[in-house]
Scaffold this motif. Structure first.
Motif, short mmCIF file in Angstrom:
data_model
loop_
_atom_site.label_atom_id
_atom_site.label_comp_id
_atom_site.label_asym_id
_atom_site.label_seq_id
_atom_site.Cartn_x
_atom_site.Cartn_y
_atom_site.Cartn_z
N VAL A 1 96.93 108.20 5.64
CA VAL A 1 98.05 107.40 6.14
C VAL A 1 99.33 108.23 6.30
N PHE A 2 99.57 109.14 5.39
CA PHE A 2 100.82 109.90 5.42
C PHE A 2 100.77 111.13 6.33
N LEU A 3 99.69 111.29 7.10
CA LEU A 3 99.58 112.47 7.97
C LEU A 3 100.21 112.27 9.34
N GLY A 4 100.72 111.09 9.62
CA GLY A 4 101.41 110.89 10.89
C GLY A 4 100.89 109.70 11.67
N THR A 5 101.62 109.41 12.74
CA THR A 5 101.26 108.33 13.67
C THR A 5 101.17 108.95 15.06
N ARG A 6 100.88 108.11 16.04
CA ARG A 6 100.79 108.61 17.41
C ARG A 6 102.13 109.21 17.86
N ASP A 7 103.23 108.61 17.44
CA ASP A 7 104.57 109.05 17.87
C ASP A 7 105.29 109.93 16.85
N GLU A 8 104.80 109.97 15.62
CA GLU A 8 105.48 110.73 14.57
C GLU A 8 104.48 111.71 13.94
N PRO A 9 104.66 113.01 14.16
CA PRO A 9 103.68 113.99 13.71
C PRO A 9 103.66 114.17 12.20
N ARG A 10 102.66 114.89 11.75
CA ARG A 10 102.53 115.21 10.33
C ARG A 10 103.81 115.84 9.81
N GLY A 11 104.28 115.38 8.67
CA GLY A 11 105.50 115.90 8.08
C GLY A 11 106.76 115.14 8.44
N PHE A 12 106.71 114.32 9.50
CA PHE A 12 107.89 113.59 9.93
C PHE A 12 108.40 112.66 8.83
N LEU A 13 107.50 111.88 8.23
CA LEU A 13 107.91 110.88 7.24
C LEU A 13 108.62 111.53 6.06
N ASP A 14 108.07 112.62 5.54
CA ASP A 14 108.69 113.31 4.40
C ASP A 14 110.06 113.87 4.76
N THR A 15 110.17 114.48 5.94
CA THR A 15 111.45 115.05 6.38
C THR A 15 112.49 113.96 6.58
N PHE A 16 112.10 112.88 7.24
CA PHE A 16 113.04 111.78 7.49
C PHE A 16 113.42 111.09 6.18
N ALA A 17 112.47 110.99 5.25
CA ALA A 17 112.75 110.37 3.94
C ALA A 17 113.84 111.14 3.20
N VAL A 18 113.78 112.46 3.23
CA VAL A 18 114.80 113.28 2.56
C VAL A 18 116.16 113.04 3.21
N ARG A 19 116.19 112.93 4.53
CA ARG A 19 117.46 112.67 5.23
C ARG A 19 118.03 111.29 4.91
N CYS A 20 117.16 110.37 4.52
CA CYS A 20 117.60 109.01 4.16
C CYS A 20 117.85 108.89 2.66
N CYS B 1 116.07 101.00 3.80
CA CYS B 1 116.00 100.17 5.00
C CYS B 1 115.92 101.02 6.27
N ARG B 2 116.57 102.17 6.27
CA ARG B 2 116.52 103.07 7.43
C ARG B 2 115.13 103.69 7.58
N LEU B 3 114.49 104.01 6.45
CA LEU B 3 113.18 104.62 6.47
C LEU B 3 112.05 103.61 6.67
N LEU B 4 112.26 102.38 6.28
CA LEU B 4 111.20 101.37 6.23
C LEU B 4 110.40 101.20 7.52
N PRO B 5 111.01 101.13 8.71
CA PRO B 5 110.19 100.98 9.92
C PRO B 5 109.20 102.13 10.12
N HIS B 6 109.62 103.35 9.82
CA HIS B 6 108.74 104.52 9.95
C HIS B 6 107.65 104.49 8.89
N PHE B 7 108.03 104.13 7.68
CA PHE B 7 107.08 104.02 6.57
C PHE B 7 106.00 102.98 6.89
N LEU B 8 106.41 101.81 7.39
CA LEU B 8 105.46 100.75 7.74
C LEU B 8 104.56 101.17 8.90
N ARG B 9 105.11 101.92 9.84
CA ARG B 9 104.30 102.41 10.96
C ARG B 9 103.20 103.33 10.45
#
Length: 191
Positions: free
Chosen positions: A97-116, A143-151
């Motif tokens: 699940v944490f390896l990415g989505t069609r629009d968000e590549p591997r590593g995106f969630l972790d990088t964006f999480a740190v920024r949030c 709340c800023r990260l949640l849509p990406h996390f749910l995706r």
């Protein structure tokens, strides 16, 4: 606070934004209040609690107000009890699940999480469910990260490369089986 349709507003909880796939005006109308707890009937430290249900998907959302600076969100996905040749699939999916989505590549969630300011994304699998969690310093970042996390949780991109890297592959250079899930399970069995 209820709107014209008798639906509960999330504004009272300090939550703003919209549901993925919804339009600006219908977010509040999609959720119906199922239950609200009073402070005197809740566990120690919980100041308010409510459970809402999405009228379209049936998804249930529990919102708890607790003291302290941390804010967290947990998504609980029920799984069938493991039997036969499906053993381990929920645990493998947890990792994929944490390896990415069609629009968000591997590593995106972790990088964006740190920024949030929410570096605490994690998951674990029990026999009957898998929990995906995100924790941060305050509601704004979560709340800023949640849509990406749910995706990532509800629409991950499952690839052969991810399966081979994360779950299991044979490392010819070292002549041994490898993979994050394989190593994790082998470590448990050998300790």
């Amino acid at each position: 606070m209820k709107n014209k349709q008798g639906m509960t507003s999330f504004a009272q909880w300090g939550v703003e934004g919209k549901v993925m796939g919804s339009t600006e005006g219908d977010t509040q109308a999609r959720f119906q209040l199922l239950w609200r707890g009073r402070e005197d009937s809740l566990p120690l430290g919980v100041r308010a609690a409510a459970v809402h249900v999405d009228r379209v998907s049936g998804l249930r959302v529990a919102v708890l107000r607790v003291p302290g600076p941390l804010c967290s969100a947990t998504v609980v996905v029920p799984t069938e009890p493991e039997c036969g040749d499906t053993r381990g699939l929920p645990h493998c999916l947890e990792h994929l699940v944490f390896l990415g989505t069609r629009d968000e590549p591997r590593g995106f969630l972790d990088t964006f999480a740190v920024r949030c300011l929410t570096p605490g994304t994690n998951a674990f699998t029990a026999e009957d469910h898998t929990e995906y969690t995100v924790t941060g310093a305050g509601a704004a970042g979560v709340c800023r990260l949640l849509p990406h996390f749910l995706r990532h949780v509800f629409a991950p991109e499952l690839t052969l490369e991810g399966l081979l890297t994360e779950v299991h592959h044979y490392d010819h250079a070292h002549g041994a089986s490898a993979g994050v899930v394989f190593s994790e399970i082998a470590g448990r069995e050998n300790s």
